[in-house]
Design a protein around this motif. Sequence first.
Motif, PDB file in Angstrom:
ATOM      1  N   ILE A  90       0.861  -1.128  -0.051  1.00 43.33           N
ATOM      2  CA  ILE A  90      -0.108   0.108   0.226  1.00 43.33           C
ATOM      3  C   ILE A  90       0.828   1.152   0.153  1.00 43.33           C
ATOM      4  O   ILE A  90       1.747   1.220   0.762  1.00 43.33           O
ATOM      5  CB  ILE A  90      -0.923  -0.102   1.198  1.00 43.33           C
ATOM      6  CG1 ILE A  90      -1.435  -1.410   1.553  1.00 43.33           C
ATOM      7  CG2 ILE A  90      -1.767   1.129   1.039  1.00 43.33           C
ATOM      8  CD1 ILE A  90      -2.125  -1.464   2.659  1.00 43.33           C
ATOM      9  N   LYS A  91       0.788   2.099  -0.980  1.00 43.46           N
ATOM     10  CA  LYS A  91       1.551   3.451  -1.168  1.00 43.46           C
ATOM     11  C   LYS A  91       1.107   4.256   0.105  1.00 43.46           C
ATOM     12  O   LYS A  91       0.106   4.543   0.485  1.00 43.46           O
ATOM     13  CB  LYS A  91       1.423   3.837  -2.323  1.00 43.46           C
ATOM     14  CG  LYS A  91       2.049   3.101  -3.649  1.00 43.46           C
ATOM     15  CD  LYS A  91       1.470   3.706  -5.005  1.00 43.46           C
ATOM     16  CE  LYS A  91       2.242   2.513  -6.161  1.00 43.46           C
ATOM     17  NZ  LYS A  91       2.074   3.378  -7.224  1.00 43.46           N
ATOM     18  N   PRO A  92       2.444   4.847   0.347  1.00 44.40           N
ATOM     19  CA  PRO A  92       2.006   5.940   1.482  1.00 44.40           C
ATOM     20  C   PRO A  92       1.253   7.186   0.897  1.00 44.40           C
ATOM     21  O   PRO A  92       1.224   7.344  -0.195  1.00 44.40           O
ATOM     22  CB  PRO A  92       3.600   6.523   1.752  1.00 44.40           C
ATOM     23  CG  PRO A  92       4.463   5.449   1.477  1.00 44.40           C
ATOM     24  CD  PRO A  92       3.849   4.621   0.213  1.00 44.40           C
ATOM     25  N   GLY A  93       0.275   7.570   1.802  1.00 43.19           N
ATOM     26  CA  GLY A  93      -0.822   8.590   1.155  1.00 43.19           C
ATOM     27  C   GLY A  93      -2.191   7.990   0.978  1.00 43.19           C
ATOM     28  O   GLY A  93      -2.963   8.513   0.894  1.00 43.19           O
ATOM     29  N   SER A  94      -2.085   6.821   0.783  1.00 38.38           N
ATOM     30  CA  SER A  94      -3.594   5.956   0.548  1.00 38.38           C
ATOM     31  C   SER A  94      -4.120   6.007   1.789  1.00 38.38           C
ATOM     32  O   SER A  94      -3.683   5.922   2.803  1.00 38.38           O
ATOM     33  CB  SER A  94      -3.052   4.467   0.396  1.00 38.38           C
ATOM     34  OG  SER A  94      -2.378   4.115  -1.034  1.00 38.38           O
ATOM     35  N   GLU A  95      -5.574   5.916   1.545  1.00 39.41           N
ATOM     36  CA  GLU A  95      -6.375   5.789   2.905  1.00 39.41           C
ATOM     37  C   GLU A  95      -7.330   4.678   2.825  1.00 39.41           C
ATOM     38  O   GLU A  95      -7.712   4.053   1.890  1.00 39.41           O
ATOM     39  CB  GLU A  95      -7.314   7.126   2.802  1.00 39.41           C
ATOM     40  CG  GLU A  95      -8.172   7.317   4.013  1.00 39.41           C
ATOM     41  CD  GLU A  95      -8.892   8.872   3.819  1.00 39.41           C
ATOM     42  OE1 GLU A  95      -8.748   9.494   4.823  1.00 39.41           O
ATOM     43  OE2 GLU A  95      -9.723   8.873   3.314  1.00 39.41           O
ATOM     44  N   LEU A  96      -7.305   3.954   3.897  1.00 41.25           N
ATOM     45  CA  LEU A  96      -8.084   2.829   4.315  1.00 41.25           C
ATOM     46  C   LEU A  96      -9.383   3.297   4.995  1.00 41.25           C
ATOM     47  O   LEU A  96      -9.179   3.922   5.878  1.00 41.25           O
ATOM     48  CB  LEU A  96      -7.153   1.773   5.035  1.00 41.25           C
ATOM     49  CG  LEU A  96      -6.073   1.430   4.485  1.00 41.25           C
ATOM     50  CD1 LEU A  96      -5.293   0.572   5.320  1.00 41.25           C
ATOM     51  CD2 LEU A  96      -6.001   0.693   3.067  1.00 41.25           C
ATOM     52  N   VAL A  97     -10.539   2.734   4.523  1.00 41.14           N
ATOM     53  CA  VAL A  97     -11.773   3.108   5.068  1.00 41.14           C
ATOM     54  C   VAL A  97     -12.496   1.909   5.697  1.00 41.14           C
ATOM     55  O   VAL A  97     -12.676   0.964   4.787  1.00 41.14           O
ATOM     56  CB  VAL A  97     -12.655   3.985   4.154  1.00 41.14           C
ATOM     57  CG1 VAL A  97     -13.880   4.303   4.701  1.00 41.14           C
ATOM     58  CG2 VAL A  97     -12.049   5.216   3.759  1.00 41.14           C
ATOM     59  N   ARG A  98     -12.952   1.842   6.759  1.00 44.25           N
ATOM     60  CA  ARG A  98     -13.502   0.819   7.309  1.00 44.25           C
ATOM     61  C   ARG A  98     -14.771   1.119   8.358  1.00 44.25           C
ATOM     62  O   ARG A  98     -14.511   2.218   8.921  1.00 44.25           O
ATOM     63  CB  ARG A  98     -12.635  -0.216   8.130  1.00 44.25           C
ATOM     64  CG  ARG A  98     -13.419  -1.392   8.901  1.00 44.25           C
ATOM     65  CD  ARG A  98     -14.195  -2.381   7.978  1.00 44.25           C
ATOM     66  NE  ARG A  98     -14.920  -3.148   8.722  1.00 44.25           N
ATOM     67  CZ  ARG A  98     -14.882  -4.445   9.060  1.00 44.25           C
ATOM     68  NH1 ARG A  98     -13.444  -5.175   9.038  1.00 44.25           N
ATOM     69  NH2 ARG A  98     -15.768  -5.136   9.696  1.00 44.25           N
ATOM     70  N   THR A  99     -16.042   0.608   7.910  1.00 49.78           N
ATOM     71  CA  THR A  99     -17.135   0.994   8.445  1.00 49.78           C
ATOM     72  C   THR A  99     -17.369  -0.198   9.713  1.00 49.78           C
ATOM     73  O   THR A  99     -17.388  -1.546   9.281  1.00 49.78           O
ATOM     74  CB  THR A  99     -18.512   1.054   8.059  1.00 49.78           C
ATOM     75  OG1 THR A  99     -18.210   2.172   6.958  1.00 49.78           O
ATOM     76  CG2 THR A  99     -19.529   1.310   8.690  1.00 49.78           C
ATOM     77  N   TRP A 100     -17.390   0.056  11.063  1.00 49.57           N
ATOM     78  CA  TRP A 100     -17.694  -1.128  11.986  1.00 49.57           C
ATOM     79  C   TRP A 100     -18.611  -0.384  12.970  1.00 49.57           C
ATOM     80  O   TRP A 100     -18.429   0.582  13.549  1.00 49.57           O
ATOM     81  CB  TRP A 100     -16.240  -1.043  12.743  1.00 49.57           C
ATOM     82  CG  TRP A 100     -16.341  -2.005  13.961  1.00 49.57           C
ATOM     83  CD1 TRP A 100     -16.332  -1.750  14.929  1.00 49.57           C
ATOM     84  CD2 TRP A 100     -16.238  -3.445  13.921  1.00 49.57           C
ATOM     85  NE1 TRP A 100     -16.197  -2.785  15.989  1.00 49.57           N
ATOM     86  CE2 TRP A 100     -16.362  -3.688  15.158  1.00 49.57           C
ATOM     87  CE3 TRP A 100     -16.294  -4.380  13.011  1.00 49.57           C
ATOM     88  CZ2 TRP A 100     -16.282  -5.324  15.571  1.00 49.57           C
ATOM     89  CZ3 TRP A 100     -16.425  -5.811  13.029  1.00 49.57           C
ATOM     90  CH2 TRP A 100     -16.256  -6.097  14.450  1.00 49.57           C
ATOM     91  N   ASN A 101     -19.472  -1.135  13.300  1.00 47.68           N
ATOM     92  CA  ASN A 101     -20.709  -0.896  14.103  1.00 47.68           C
ATOM     93  C   ASN A 101     -21.415   0.396  13.770  1.00 47.68           C
ATOM     94  O   ASN A 101     -21.504   1.252  14.710  1.00 47.68           O
ATOM     95  CB  ASN A 101     -20.305  -1.041  15.685  1.00 47.68           C
ATOM     96  CG  ASN A 101     -19.940  -2.535  16.195  1.00 47.68           C
ATOM     97  OD1 ASN A 101     -20.495  -3.319  15.539  1.00 47.68           O
ATOM     98  ND2 ASN A 101     -19.282  -2.602  17.192  1.00 47.68           N
ATOM     99  N   GLY A 102     -21.539   0.740  12.899  1.00 45.83           N
ATOM    100  CA  GLY A 102     -22.133   1.849  12.167  1.00 45.83           C
ATOM    101  C   GLY A 102     -21.241   3.166  12.134  1.00 45.83           C
ATOM    102  O   GLY A 102     -21.666   4.428  11.766  1.00 45.83           O
ATOM    103  N   LYS A 103     -20.149   3.136  12.403  1.00 48.90           N
ATOM    104  CA  LYS A 103     -19.202   4.363  12.400  1.00 48.90           C
ATOM    105  C   LYS A 103     -18.212   3.955  11.395  1.00 48.90           C
ATOM    106  O   LYS A 103     -17.547   2.953  11.422  1.00 48.90           O
ATOM    107  CB  LYS A 103     -18.614   4.456  13.939  1.00 48.90           C
ATOM    108  CG  LYS A 103     -17.725   5.871  13.796  1.00 48.90           C
ATOM    109  CD  LYS A 103     -17.057   5.922  15.279  1.00 48.90           C
ATOM    110  CE  LYS A 103     -16.385   7.256  15.504  1.00 48.90           C
ATOM    111  NZ  LYS A 103     -15.669   7.269  16.430  1.00 48.90           N
TER     112      LYS A 103
END
Length: 156
Positions: A90-103
């Motif tokens: 994963i290249k620096p600057g990438s953003e990982l997004v995860r939804t957990w329990n509605g947040k």
Amino acid sequence: MTTKAAPAVEAELDRLPTMPIAKLRKRYSQLFRAEPPKAFGPDLLRRSIAHRIQEKAYGGLPAATKRLLDQLVRAALAKPNGPLELPRRIKPGSELVRTWNGKTYRVTVTSDGFTHNHKTYTNLSEIALAITGTKWNGPRFFGLRSVAHQEATDGK
């Protein structure tokens, strides 16, 4: 990055091709603090000694490369006849997004780890623990690794 060759290192490397096998074995023992394998002939002794001399003078492999090689060895041992796949990078600057329990949680990849909520972490598993309160495989939690891939690399 190129490193200027040290004269003493170059001089020792230059002596290796004419060094008798008895002296090669002695130098190997000094450098590796172990007897050379009996199967090592003069050529392999010279190559091993040259590598160690240069490694001591200029440094060895970066820690990240060693980890990658260890991962590849583990994968090869787990599936001897299977294809070897490099882990995703994963290249620096990438953003990982995860939804957990509605947040929704956002993690930014940096050159030396990950940031989440203005705090730096060395790995994704630490962040998954901070979010969920339980231990998770970080790459799996963030959708970077499937359950089947995880089981294959764990040897299950």
